[in-house]
Scaffold this motif. Structure first.
Motif, PDB file in Angstrom:
ATOM      1  N   LEU A  72       0.832  -1.209   0.000  1.00 48.04           N
ATOM      2  CA  LEU A  72       0.000   0.000   0.000  1.00 48.04           C
ATOM      3  C   LEU A  72       0.864   1.255   0.000  1.00 48.04           C
ATOM      4  N   GLU A  73       1.941   1.235   0.770  1.00 47.03           N
ATOM      5  CA  GLU A  73       2.843   2.392   0.797  1.00 47.03           C
ATOM      6  C   GLU A  73       3.522   2.588  -0.553  1.00 47.03           C
ATOM      7  N   GLY A  74       3.684   1.500  -1.294  1.00 44.41           N
ATOM      8  CA  GLY A  74       4.273   1.570  -2.627  1.00 44.41           C
ATOM      9  C   GLY A  74       3.279   1.957  -3.713  1.00 44.41           C
ATOM     10  N   GLY A  75       2.027   2.184  -3.318  1.00 48.81           N
ATOM     11  CA  GLY A  75       1.018   2.635  -4.271  1.00 48.81           C
ATOM     12  C   GLY A  75       0.196   1.549  -4.917  1.00 48.81           C
ATOM     13  N   GLN A  76       0.259   0.313  -4.361  1.00 49.80           N
ATOM     14  CA  GLN A  76      -0.518  -0.776  -4.961  1.00 49.80           C
ATOM     15  C   GLN A  76      -2.013  -0.545  -4.750  1.00 49.80           C
ATOM     16  N   THR A  77      -2.787  -0.782  -5.800  1.00 45.30           N
ATOM     17  CA  THR A  77      -4.244  -0.666  -5.748  1.00 45.30           C
ATOM     18  C   THR A  77      -4.856  -1.936  -6.314  1.00 45.30           C
ATOM     19  N   LEU A  78      -6.162  -2.063  -6.192  1.00 50.53           N
ATOM     20  CA  LEU A  78      -6.843  -3.204  -6.793  1.00 50.53           C
ATOM     21  C   LEU A  78      -6.665  -3.190  -8.308  1.00 50.53           C
ATOM     22  N   GLN A  79      -6.733  -2.031  -8.913  1.00 51.07           N
ATOM     23  CA  GLN A  79      -6.539  -1.944 -10.360  1.00 51.07           C
ATOM     24  C   GLN A  79      -5.141  -2.417 -10.754  1.00 51.07           C
ATOM     25  N   THR A  81      -3.327  -4.509  -9.157  1.00 51.86           N
ATOM     26  CA  THR A  81      -3.282  -5.957  -8.967  1.00 51.86           C
ATOM     27  C   THR A  81      -3.904  -6.672 -10.172  1.00 51.86           C
ATOM     28  N   LEU A  82      -5.010  -6.166 -10.662  1.00 55.70           N
ATOM     29  CA  LEU A  82      -5.606  -6.728 -11.877  1.00 55.70           C
ATOM     30  C   LEU A  82      -4.658  -6.553 -13.064  1.00 55.70           C
ATOM     31  N   ASP A  83      -3.980  -5.420 -13.131  1.00 57.43           N
ATOM     32  CA  ASP A  83      -3.017  -5.190 -14.205  1.00 57.43           C
ATOM     33  C   ASP A  83      -1.860  -6.182 -14.139  1.00 57.43           C
ATOM     34  N   MET A  84      -1.433  -6.517 -12.916  1.00 57.78           N
ATOM     35  CA  MET A  84      -0.377  -7.530 -12.742  1.00 57.78           C
ATOM     36  C   MET A  84      -0.792  -8.860 -13.337  1.00 57.78           C
ATOM     37  N   VAL A  85      -2.028  -9.261 -13.039  1.00 52.06           N
ATOM     38  CA  VAL A  85      -2.531 -10.543 -13.546  1.00 52.06           C
ATOM     39  C   VAL A  85      -2.586 -10.529 -15.071  1.00 52.06           C
ATOM     40  N   ALA A  86      -3.083  -9.434 -15.624  1.00 53.13           N
ATOM     41  CA  ALA A  86      -3.173  -9.325 -17.084  1.00 53.13           C
ATOM     42  C   ALA A  86      -1.785  -9.414 -17.725  1.00 53.13           C
ATOM     43  N   GLU A  87      -0.802  -8.773 -17.106  1.00 55.43           N
ATOM     44  CA  GLU A  87       0.574  -8.825 -17.626  1.00 55.43           C
ATOM     45  C   GLU A  87       1.138 -10.245 -17.517  1.00 55.43           C
ATOM     46  N   PHE A  88       0.891 -10.912 -16.390  1.00 56.38           N
ATOM     47  CA  PHE A  88       1.328 -12.299 -16.205  1.00 56.38           C
ATOM     48  C   PHE A  88       0.738 -13.196 -17.289  1.00 56.38           C
ATOM     49  N   ARG A  89      -0.526 -12.966 -17.601  1.00 58.90           N
ATOM     50  CA  ARG A  89      -1.224 -13.810 -18.580  1.00 58.90           C
ATOM     51  C   ARG A  89      -0.654 -13.660 -19.998  1.00 58.90           C
ATOM     52  N   ARG A  90       0.045 -12.591 -20.252  1.00 57.03           N
ATOM     53  CA  ARG A  90       0.642 -12.440 -21.582  1.00 57.03           C
ATOM     54  C   ARG A  90       1.690 -13.515 -21.850  1.00 57.03           C
ATOM     55  N   GLY A  91       2.289 -14.037 -20.781  1.00 53.17           N
ATOM     56  CA  GLY A  91       3.300 -15.064 -20.954  1.00 53.17           C
ATOM     57  C   GLY A  91       2.920 -16.426 -20.400  1.00 53.17           C
ATOM     58  N   ASP A  92       1.804 -16.519 -19.688  1.00 54.93           N
ATOM     59  CA  ASP A  92       1.402 -17.770 -19.048  1.00 54.93           C
ATOM     60  C   ASP A  92      -0.120 -17.825 -19.018  1.00 54.93           C
ATOM     61  N   ASP A  93      -0.677 -18.683 -19.839  1.00 49.42           N
ATOM     62  CA  ASP A  93      -2.136 -18.790 -19.898  1.00 49.42           C
ATOM     63  C   ASP A  93      -2.654 -20.056 -19.233  1.00 49.42           C
ATOM     64  N   ASN A 104     -13.898  -5.650   1.247  1.00 52.61           N
ATOM     65  CA  ASN A 104     -14.054  -4.205   1.125  1.00 52.61           C
ATOM     66  C   ASN A 104     -13.584  -3.630  -0.213  1.00 52.61           C
ATOM     67  N   PRO A 105     -12.375  -3.955  -0.699  1.00 50.79           N
ATOM     68  CA  PRO A 105     -11.951  -3.383  -1.983  1.00 50.79           C
ATOM     69  C   PRO A 105     -12.843  -3.790  -3.153  1.00 50.79           C
ATOM     70  N   ILE A 106     -13.369  -5.012  -3.086  1.00 51.59           N
ATOM     71  CA  ILE A 106     -14.266  -5.495  -4.145  1.00 51.59           C
ATOM     72  C   ILE A 106     -15.600  -4.767  -4.066  1.00 51.59           C
ATOM     73  N   TYR A 107     -16.125  -4.637  -2.870  1.00 53.12           N
ATOM     74  CA  TYR A 107     -17.396  -3.929  -2.664  1.00 53.12           C
ATOM     75  C   TYR A 107     -17.288  -2.474  -3.129  1.00 53.12           C
ATOM     76  N   SER A 108     -16.143  -1.862  -2.805  1.00 53.39           N
ATOM     77  CA  SER A 108     -15.936  -0.464  -3.188  1.00 53.39           C
ATOM     78  C   SER A 108     -15.901  -0.302  -4.709  1.00 53.39           C
ATOM     79  N   ARG A 109     -15.346  -1.290  -5.394  1.00 52.26           N
ATOM     80  CA  ARG A 109     -15.266  -1.231  -6.861  1.00 52.26           C
ATOM     81  C   ARG A 109     -16.624  -1.525  -7.488  1.00 52.26           C
ATOM     82  N   GLY A 110     -17.402  -2.351  -6.806  1.00 51.96           N
ATOM     83  CA  GLY A 110     -18.668  -2.828  -7.348  1.00 51.96           C
ATOM     84  C   GLY A 110     -18.495  -4.258  -7.820  1.00 51.96           C
ATOM     85  N   VAL A 111     -19.326  -5.169  -7.317  1.00 51.91           N
ATOM     86  CA  VAL A 111     -19.138  -6.592  -7.586  1.00 51.91           C
ATOM     87  C   VAL A 111     -19.183  -6.899  -9.076  1.00 51.91           C
TER      88      VAL A 111
END
Length: 263
Positions: A72-79, A81-93, A104-111
């Motif tokens: 969190l101090e490094g600026g990590q957000t839910l978005q 984290t999703l971007d990390m997964v998308a980047e990972f998937r470019r090389g590993d499906d 809470n973070p999911i509720y805040s974004r909207g299910v």
């Protein structure tokens, strides 16, 4: 069939147990955690649990709490984290990814928005520790309808009366928490875990994977020997906290994976 279902079917056919590794997204920064994530499958990690950093992680011990704070101090957000997964998937499906954390973070974004984005990014399962079965309409059932496994925790205090409720909408696998208390607090004991795993397996066809209290290849082998696999989190996160390189962290996870696979 999700990637999780496929992976466990492959492992069962090969007579192998699963090794699941946990890391916190964004710990200590997004670039480093992504590099660790990308290195894990090559070391034998079967499933990656990716933590969502949150300000009030009630089930986590100090090691995971500090990882979340660093992220969190490094600026990590839910978005991000999703971007990390998308980047990972470019090389590993193929490697299953389970997002673990709090509602809470999911509720805040909207299910609905979250599930659409999670599916598009390449997330296969969710472990949301503060949503009990009584709240399945909130996220569990919508996730299942979106093609994402909702993985439930069973614990030493989940008795026979409670177990059917815990299992009713669970998919992917069941995560058995080997100890009472927080992550990283005590060592798992195969002699105690084995009968509990057997009790759960008598009530479900899902794989049962054991986490909490596993930090050596020997313990990984012992626990995987009485279950369908094991999860290691705090021990791996400690390596990251110690400043080890992504290659070194992945090699540490690889030794644990070898232990589980030798069961």
């Amino acid at each position: 069939m999700t990637r999780i279902d496929t992976k466990f079917a492959q492992l069962k056919a090969a007579g192998k147990k699963a090794f699941v590794s946990y890391i916190m997204a964004g710990d200590p920064d997004m670039e480093t955690s992504l590099a660790v994530m990308k290195a894990l499958p090559g070391q034998g990690v079967d499933v990656i649990e990716l933590g969502m950093p949150f300000t009030d992680p009630m089930a986590d011990g100090p090691t995971i709490q500090l990882a979340g704070q660093r992220a969190l101090e490094g600026g990590q957000t839910l978005q991000k984290t999703l971007d990390m997964v998308a980047e990972f998937r470019r090389g590993d499906d193929t490697t299953p990814i389970v997002m673990m954390g709090y509602y809470n973070p999911i509720y805040s974004r909207g299910v609905a928005r979250f599930l659409t984005d999670a599916k598009a990014a390449g997330i296969d399962g969710l472990i949301i520790v503060d949503l009990p079965p009584e709240e399945d309409d909130e996220l569990c059932i919508p996730a299942r309808d979106a093609g994402i496994n909702f993985i439930r925790l069973a614990t030493p205090t989940t008795d026979d009366a409670r177990l059917p409720k815990v299992l009713q909408n669970t998919s992917g696998f069941v995560y058995y928490v080997s100890i009472t208390g927080i992550t990283g607090a005590a060592a798992a004991q195969a002699a105690q875990v084995g009968p509990e795993v057997a009790r759960i397996k008598a009530a479900t066809d899902l794989p049962v994977v054991v986490g909490f209290g596993i930090n050596t290849p020997e313990t990984a082998r012992e626990i995987a020997g009485v279950a369908d696999g094991c999860v290691v989190g705090s021990a791996i996160v400690k390596e990251i906290a110690a400043g080890k390189t992504p290659t070194e962290v992945a090699a540490f996870a690889g030794a644990l994976a070898a232990g589980a696979h030798s069961a």
